[in-house]
Design a protein around this motif. Structure first.
Motif, PDB file in Angstrom:
ATOM      1  N   PHE A 177       0.820  -1.208   0.000  1.00 51.77           N
ATOM      2  CA  PHE A 177       0.000   0.000   0.000  1.00 51.77           C
ATOM      3  C   PHE A 177       0.857   1.263   0.000  1.00 51.77           C
ATOM      4  O   PHE A 177       0.596   2.217  -0.735  1.00 51.77           O
ATOM      5  CB  PHE A 177      -0.924  -0.021   1.224  1.00 51.77           C
ATOM      6  CG  PHE A 177      -1.760   1.214   1.389  1.00 51.77           C
ATOM      7  CD1 PHE A 177      -2.790   1.494   0.515  1.00 51.77           C
ATOM      8  CD2 PHE A 177      -1.498   2.113   2.411  1.00 51.77           C
ATOM      9  CE1 PHE A 177      -3.553   2.645   0.660  1.00 51.77           C
ATOM     10  CE2 PHE A 177      -2.250   3.253   2.571  1.00 51.77           C
ATOM     11  CZ  PHE A 177      -3.283   3.523   1.690  1.00 51.77           C
ATOM     12  N   ASN A 178       1.898   1.286   0.831  1.00 60.45           N
ATOM     13  CA  ASN A 178       2.736   2.471   0.953  1.00 60.45           C
ATOM     14  C   ASN A 178       4.094   2.058   1.517  1.00 60.45           C
ATOM     15  O   ASN A 178       4.170   1.388   2.539  1.00 60.45           O
ATOM     16  CB  ASN A 178       2.081   3.502   1.875  1.00 60.45           C
ATOM     17  CG  ASN A 178       2.742   4.853   1.809  1.00 60.45           C
ATOM     18  OD1 ASN A 178       3.870   4.996   1.351  1.00 60.45           O
ATOM     19  ND2 ASN A 178       2.035   5.871   2.267  1.00 60.45           N
ATOM     20  N   GLN A 179       5.178   2.468   0.827  1.00 56.14           N
ATOM     21  CA  GLN A 179       6.521   2.128   1.288  1.00 56.14           C
ATOM     22  C   GLN A 179       7.188   3.262   2.056  1.00 56.14           C
ATOM     23  O   GLN A 179       8.179   3.037   2.751  1.00 56.14           O
ATOM     24  CB  GLN A 179       7.411   1.756   0.096  1.00 56.14           C
ATOM     25  CG  GLN A 179       7.006   0.474  -0.587  1.00 56.14           C
ATOM     26  CD  GLN A 179       7.976   0.087  -1.692  1.00 56.14           C
ATOM     27  OE1 GLN A 179       9.081   0.601  -1.772  1.00 56.14           O
ATOM     28  NE2 GLN A 179       7.557  -0.814  -2.557  1.00 56.14           N
ATOM     29  N   SER A 180       6.659   4.475   1.938  1.00 48.40           N
ATOM     30  CA  SER A 180       7.310   5.625   2.558  1.00 48.40           C
ATOM     31  C   SER A 180       6.765   5.951   3.949  1.00 48.40           C
ATOM     32  O   SER A 180       7.479   6.516   4.772  1.00 48.40           O
ATOM     33  CB  SER A 180       7.171   6.855   1.660  1.00 48.40           C
ATOM     34  OG  SER A 180       5.806   7.134   1.411  1.00 48.40           O
ATOM     35  N   ASP A 181       5.507   5.587   4.219  1.00 48.32           N
ATOM     36  CA  ASP A 181       4.890   5.905   5.515  1.00 48.32           C
ATOM     37  C   ASP A 181       4.138   4.688   6.046  1.00 48.32           C
ATOM     38  O   ASP A 181       3.606   3.885   5.264  1.00 48.32           O
ATOM     39  CB  ASP A 181       3.923   7.081   5.386  1.00 48.32           C
ATOM     40  CG  ASP A 181       4.635   8.362   4.982  1.00 48.32           C
ATOM     41  OD1 ASP A 181       5.521   8.788   5.730  1.00 48.32           O
ATOM     42  OD2 ASP A 181       4.309   8.914   3.908  1.00 48.32           O
ATOM     43  N   PRO A 182       4.037   4.548   7.383  1.00 45.80           N
ATOM     44  CA  PRO A 182       3.278   3.422   7.941  1.00 45.80           C
ATOM     45  C   PRO A 182       1.792   3.543   7.646  1.00 45.80           C
ATOM     46  O   PRO A 182       1.251   4.649   7.579  1.00 45.80           O
ATOM     47  CB  PRO A 182       3.570   3.500   9.441  1.00 45.80           C
ATOM     48  CG  PRO A 182       4.013   4.898   9.686  1.00 45.80           C
ATOM     49  CD  PRO A 182       4.668   5.366   8.428  1.00 45.80           C
ATOM     50  N   THR A 183       1.140   2.409   7.464  1.00 42.93           N
ATOM     51  CA  THR A 183      -0.310   2.394   7.237  1.00 42.93           C
ATOM     52  C   THR A 183      -1.054   2.841   8.480  1.00 42.93           C
ATOM     53  O   THR A 183      -2.087   3.508   8.395  1.00 42.93           O
ATOM     54  CB  THR A 183      -0.755   0.973   6.836  1.00 42.93           C
ATOM     55  OG1 THR A 183       0.000   0.565   5.693  1.00 42.93           O
ATOM     56  CG2 THR A 183      -2.235   0.932   6.504  1.00 42.93           C
ATOM     57  N   LEU A 184      -0.523   2.477   9.651  1.00 48.19           N
ATOM     58  CA  LEU A 184      -1.167   2.838  10.914  1.00 48.19           C
ATOM     59  C   LEU A 184      -0.095   3.067  11.976  1.00 48.19           C
ATOM     60  O   LEU A 184       0.832   2.271  12.121  1.00 48.19           O
ATOM     61  CB  LEU A 184      -2.117   1.721  11.364  1.00 48.19           C
ATOM     62  CG  LEU A 184      -2.878   1.933  12.671  1.00 48.19           C
ATOM     63  CD1 LEU A 184      -3.849   3.098  12.548  1.00 48.19           C
ATOM     64  CD2 LEU A 184      -3.622   0.672  13.083  1.00 48.19           C
ATOM     65  N   SER A 185      -0.218   4.156  12.713  1.00 52.60           N
ATOM     66  CA  SER A 185       0.658   4.451  13.856  1.00 52.60           C
ATOM     67  C   SER A 185      -0.206   4.608  15.099  1.00 52.60           C
ATOM     68  O   SER A 185      -1.183   5.361  15.082  1.00 52.60           O
ATOM     69  CB  SER A 185       1.471   5.724  13.611  1.00 52.60           C
ATOM     70  OG  SER A 185       2.393   5.534  12.562  1.00 52.60           O
ATOM     71  N   VAL A 186       0.149   3.885  16.155  1.00 51.41           N
ATOM     72  CA  VAL A 186      -0.638   3.880  17.391  1.00 51.41           C
ATOM     73  C   VAL A 186       0.276   4.247  18.558  1.00 51.41           C
ATOM     74  O   VAL A 186       1.343   3.639  18.742  1.00 51.41           O
ATOM     75  CB  VAL A 186      -1.273   2.502  17.650  1.00 51.41           C
ATOM     76  CG1 VAL A 186      -2.118   2.533  18.915  1.00 51.41           C
ATOM     77  CG2 VAL A 186      -2.114   2.064  16.465  1.00 51.41           C
ATOM     78  N   LYS A 187      -0.130   5.229  19.329  1.00 48.59           N
ATOM     79  CA  LYS A 187       0.579   5.580  20.561  1.00 48.59           C
ATOM     80  C   LYS A 187       0.131   4.616  21.651  1.00 48.59           C
ATOM     81  O   LYS A 187      -0.961   4.737  22.216  1.00 48.59           O
ATOM     82  CB  LYS A 187       0.263   7.030  20.944  1.00 48.59           C
ATOM     83  CG  LYS A 187       0.933   7.500  22.222  1.00 48.59           C
ATOM     84  CD  LYS A 187       2.416   7.741  22.054  1.00 48.59           C
ATOM     85  CE  LYS A 187       3.005   8.396  23.294  1.00 48.59           C
ATOM     86  NZ  LYS A 187       4.461   8.576  23.200  1.00 48.59           N
ATOM     87  N   VAL A 188       0.986   3.641  21.973  1.00 50.09           N
ATOM     88  CA  VAL A 188       0.605   2.576  22.893  1.00 50.09           C
ATOM     89  C   VAL A 188       0.766   3.007  24.346  1.00 50.09           C
ATOM     90  O   VAL A 188      -0.095   2.739  25.186  1.00 50.09           O
ATOM     91  CB  VAL A 188       1.434   1.309  22.601  1.00 50.09           C
ATOM     92  CG1 VAL A 188       1.087   0.200  23.600  1.00 50.09           C
ATOM     93  CG2 VAL A 188       1.189   0.830  21.182  1.00 50.09           C
TER      94      VAL A 188
END
Length: 521
Positions: free
Chosen positions: A365-376
């Motif tokens: 889907f995307n190589q430059s940015d993460p599909t999802l970022s979560v502050k755990v």
């Protein structure tokens, strides 16, 4: 609130107490009834415990969540947080899911700060994810555990690597104490950062890596000393003083003779265990990180490609190219500490960072940015492990918390033709990188030829010939001398012409004078 009694045979009146008591006694003597009750009892107990527990992560807007899921929006929601019961919180340095449907999670707790382990507890825990309040079992190692791994073939055996260099073995049927552990004199000299079970007939073989520069093989039936030893010395002389410290390990069961070691120096060492001599066991190296390589893992669907994490980026490599990775993420502000592939999707991998963020990447889907970022969490994340069905993700933090997250089906369900698409992408990137590396080799070859040529010219100059600067100065001097000679020649020619003209004029004057004299006389 509304209970209706049923399930009685037709000839039994459930309102008649004598008939119901007689039927209960008769049914209680039946063996099938007893086995059914035992089987259903654990299920009913689980339901009762769930009803009695307070679900503080309950989702109140399920309709909206289903609507979002239908639109394939990626998400990750927190299911549980398993907290270190110890008063002084320690870092969750390693996580391992049990092979029996992932109901249990083993967590190793240790302090990664130098000389702080003596003040802390050595306990590590096995958690039942359905009972997050207290650990199911407390493991008692001889020293704090840095890594801990379930045996993938036997769900009740575990192996761990200790801070003092020893390795320990547990059989949970025998309790919390170690069944066996290695002797100090035959163990690692530094903390054991990774332990992996090997695929063998007995299911008792494993190997470990440490920053002391050794890879040791063990048989848990005899842990007094290792069965085999490899020193990570690139000079292949077996010198422990010049060995590279191992901080991560990789072993793929489909490649039983190969394994990889990530080092503190940023190199990934590819090894072959079945080589005849220790020097031949180190096959090649991959150089791509500026700091310690905290994770190395082959793609479970395309094992020729592997993922590494070090410094501030993650890289995907091909076995065919050793000079450079084929895909890499952008350098971030926060350091990456661990990574792993999804066990169900070839294009998805996970990374955790020291700012408490979990990044989920889908490279199709995307190589430059993460599909999802979560502050755990607020603290740094140190370790990550994905359950075998790909839906549950466990993240370990430096504050002693193991957070369980459930990710959306879009990130945990295989897509159509995904494996072939990822394979084609890896192949394309590998070819592109080979072309670029070939071009770089050509440039380096030309530069080498130029340097050799200049070196030869220097040698010739040393033999007595003039340098280019001296030749230029001499040519300039010769040019000016030639110009000066020409100018002199031209000036001399001009003087001769003037003398000739003067002589002519003098002769004409004399001749006229003589004519005048003749007229008078």
């Amino acid at each position: 609130m509304n209970h209706v009694e049923g399930g009685w045979p037709k000839d039994i009146d459930h309102e008649n107490m004598e008939q119901t008591i007689r039927f209960r006694k008769k049914a209680g003597k039946n063996e099938a009834y007893i086995s059914s009750i035992l089987q259903l009892g654990s299920v009913m107990e689980l339901c009762i415990r769930q009803n009695n527990a307070i679900d503080k992560y309950e989702q109140y807007f399920e309709d909206e969540e289903e609507e979002e899921e239908n639109h394939n929006a990626p998400y990750a929601k927190t299911m549980n947080v398993l907290r270190d019961p110890h008063q002084v919180k320690r870092t969750v340095t390693s996580l391992s899911w049990s092979p029996d449907r992932g109901r249990k999670l083993a967590a190793a707790y240790s302090s990664v700060v130098f000389q702080q382990t003596s003040q802390l507890s050595t306990d590590s825990y096995i958690w039942d994810i359905e009972k997050p309040s207290i650990p199911e079992m407390v493991l008692k190692p001889p020293s704090p555990l840095v890594c801990l791994e379930y045996n993938p073939r036997v769900s009740y055996t575990l192996m761990g690597g200790c801070y003092n260099g020893q390795v320990a073995y547990w059989d949970t049927r025998r309790g919390c104490q170690t069944v066996a552990y290695s002797s100090v004199e035959h163990s690692h000299k530094d903390p054991v950062y990774k332990v992996i079970w090997l695929q063998s007939k007995t299911g008792t073989d494993a190997f470990s890596a440490s920053t002391d520069g050794q890879v040791l093989w063990w048989d848990v039936r005899k842990l007094s000393e290792p069965t085999e030893r490899l020193i990570l010395d690139l000079s292949k002389e077996g010198n422990l003083g010049g060995a590279l410290g191992g901080i991560s390990l990789e072993f793929e069961i489909t490649m039983p003779t190969k394994f990889m070691v990530g080092t503190e120096e940023g190199l990934i060492i590819s090894c072959n265990r079945k080589a005849k001599t220790p020097a031949e066991k180190i096959v090649c190296t991959y150089d791509g990180h500026r700091g310690s390589v905290y994770a190395v893992q082959r793609n479970p669907f395309l094992p020729k490609n592997f993922l590494t994490v070090g410094d501030w980026c993650a890289r995907i490599w091909s076995e065919d190219i050793k000079e450079s990775s084929i895909i890499n993420t952008k350098n971030g502000v926060s350091e990456l500490m661990d990574a792993c592939w999804s066990p169900v999707r070839p294009s998805v991998f996970f990374t955790v960072k020291m700012n408490g963020v979990l990044d989920i990447w889908d490279i199709l889907f995307n190589q430059s940015d993460p599909t999802l970022s979560v502050k755990v969490c607020d603290g740094g994340l140190y370790s990550i492990r994905v359950e075998e069905n790909g839906r549950l993700v466990a993240c370990g933090s430096e504050k002693g918390e193991a957070t369980l997250l459930e990710i959306s089906s879009g990130l945990s369900v295989p897509q159509k033709n995904e494996k072939s698409l990822v394979a084609a992408m890896f192949e394309r990137e590998t070819k592109r990188e080979k072309i670029l590396m070939g071009r770089q080799r050509e440039i380096r070859l030309k530069e080498r030829c130029r340097s050799e040529q200049s070196r030869e010219e220097e040698v010739v100059r040393e033999d007595g010939e003039e340098s280019p600067q001296e030749l230029l100065a001499r040519a300039e001097k010769d040019f000016y001398s030639m110009v000066e000679v020409e100018l002199k020649r031209r000036r001399k020619g001009k003087d001769l012409i003037e003398v000739f003209i003067f002589n002519n004029k003098t002769q004409q004057t004399i001749k006229k004078t003589e004519e005048i004299q003749l007229l008078f006389f």
